[in-house]
Design a protein around this motif. Sequence first.
Motif, short mmCIF file in Angstrom:
data_model
loop_
_atom_site.label_atom_id
_atom_site.label_comp_id
_atom_site.label_asym_id
_atom_site.label_seq_id
_atom_site.Cartn_x
_atom_site.Cartn_y
_atom_site.Cartn_z
N PRO A 35 0.82 -1.22 0.00
CA PRO A 35 0.00 0.00 0.00
C PRO A 35 0.85 1.27 0.00
O PRO A 35 1.90 1.33 0.64
N LEU A 36 0.36 2.27 -0.71
CA LEU A 36 0.96 3.60 -0.67
C LEU A 36 0.10 4.48 0.22
O LEU A 36 -1.13 4.39 0.20
N VAL A 37 0.76 5.34 0.99
CA VAL A 37 0.08 6.25 1.90
C VAL A 37 0.42 7.68 1.51
O VAL A 37 1.24 7.92 0.62
N ASP A 38 -0.22 8.64 2.19
CA ASP A 38 0.08 10.04 1.89
C ASP A 38 1.51 10.35 2.34
O ASP A 38 1.90 10.05 3.46
N ASN A 39 2.28 10.94 1.45
CA ASN A 39 3.69 11.20 1.73
C ASN A 39 3.90 12.21 2.85
O ASN A 39 4.96 12.23 3.48
N LEU A 40 2.90 13.04 3.12
CA LEU A 40 3.02 14.07 4.14
C LEU A 40 2.24 13.74 5.40
O LEU A 40 2.12 14.58 6.30
N PHE A 179 8.34 3.41 -3.93
CA PHE A 179 7.25 3.53 -4.90
C PHE A 179 6.46 4.79 -4.58
O PHE A 179 6.21 5.09 -3.41
N PHE A 180 6.05 5.50 -5.63
CA PHE A 180 5.37 6.77 -5.44
C PHE A 180 4.21 6.92 -6.42
O PHE A 180 4.14 6.26 -7.45
N ARG A 181 3.33 7.86 -6.08
CA ARG A 181 2.26 8.27 -6.98
C ARG A 181 2.04 9.77 -6.81
O ARG A 181 2.12 10.29 -5.68
N ILE A 182 1.78 10.45 -7.92
CA ILE A 182 1.36 11.86 -7.88
C ILE A 182 -0.04 11.95 -8.48
O ILE A 182 -0.29 11.41 -9.56
N GLU A 192 -1.11 15.91 -4.94
CA GLU A 192 -1.25 14.98 -3.83
C GLU A 192 -0.20 13.90 -4.01
O GLU A 192 -0.12 13.25 -5.06
N LEU A 193 0.62 13.69 -2.99
CA LEU A 193 1.79 12.83 -3.08
C LEU A 193 1.59 11.57 -2.25
O LEU A 193 1.25 11.64 -1.07
N TYR A 194 1.81 10.43 -2.88
CA TYR A 194 1.68 9.13 -2.23
C TYR A 194 3.05 8.43 -2.24
O TYR A 194 3.83 8.60 -3.18
N ALA A 195 3.30 7.62 -1.21
CA ALA A 195 4.57 6.91 -1.14
C ALA A 195 4.39 5.60 -0.39
O ALA A 195 3.52 5.48 0.47
N TRP A 196 5.26 4.64 -0.71
CA TRP A 196 5.32 3.43 0.12
C TRP A 196 6.06 3.75 1.43
O TRP A 196 5.55 3.52 2.51
N SER A 197 7.25 4.32 1.31
CA SER A 197 8.04 4.73 2.47
C SER A 197 8.13 6.25 2.44
O SER A 197 8.97 6.82 1.73
N PRO A 198 7.25 6.95 3.15
CA PRO A 198 7.14 8.41 3.02
C PRO A 198 8.42 9.15 3.38
O PRO A 198 9.13 8.78 4.33
N THR A 199 8.69 10.21 2.62
CA THR A 199 9.84 11.06 2.91
C THR A 199 9.48 12.18 3.88
O THR A 199 10.37 12.79 4.47
#
Length: 218
Positions: A35-40, A179-182, A192-199
Amino acid sequence: MMGIPPTCEAKRLKAFLRIDGNVHKKTWEWIKPIPLVDNLGHEIRYRTWVKAAWFDTHLFLAFWGEDNDPWSTYINRDDPLYRQEVFEFFFSPDGDLDRYYEIEWNPNDVVFDGKIEFCGKERKLDMMWNAEGMKSVAKIERDADGTPKAWSIETAIPFSCMDRLEHPPFVNDRWRVNFFRIDMPTHQLPQELYAWSPTGIANFHKPEFFGEMVFSGH
């Protein structure tokens, strides 16, 4: 990277996977989604996941995300896809976090690919590298009335295209990846920024936050 990096699995397949854009076919059904979550750290708007598998010659990825308006105006390879809606894969096969590959796909099935190298704090992009031989198919899923509800990418990335990879992976090898999604629901900023391992910031190029992808057996 603070603490222990997250770990995901690339499942070994018994045969080559034919790429047709169907990320819901039987082969993918038994592979656990990442799953990808919100990066922020915000609440996510759309469910998003990626699945990973491999065979002797290729790494296979299936990205899927809910979306009632998947779009992009970019139609040429290596256009700046990251300015609009896109799925992204960053990976370092040898674990060197100062040098890694970046591949992106948009809803038009257009690809952006290159190599990143950090020299101190300066980030350099090598656009000469291409994921030669990669095949990908983008699909937009629709409700019965034709309204978009999700979009996806299915891709096969040849190990042979990776000039920093000495040999295809063995079982239990580990790569550093993210892994990311914009998503841009209004076709304008903000993204809106999505990430597996958020920065934790509006910048995906933070390799110290890469997780580990383990190449598992059957």
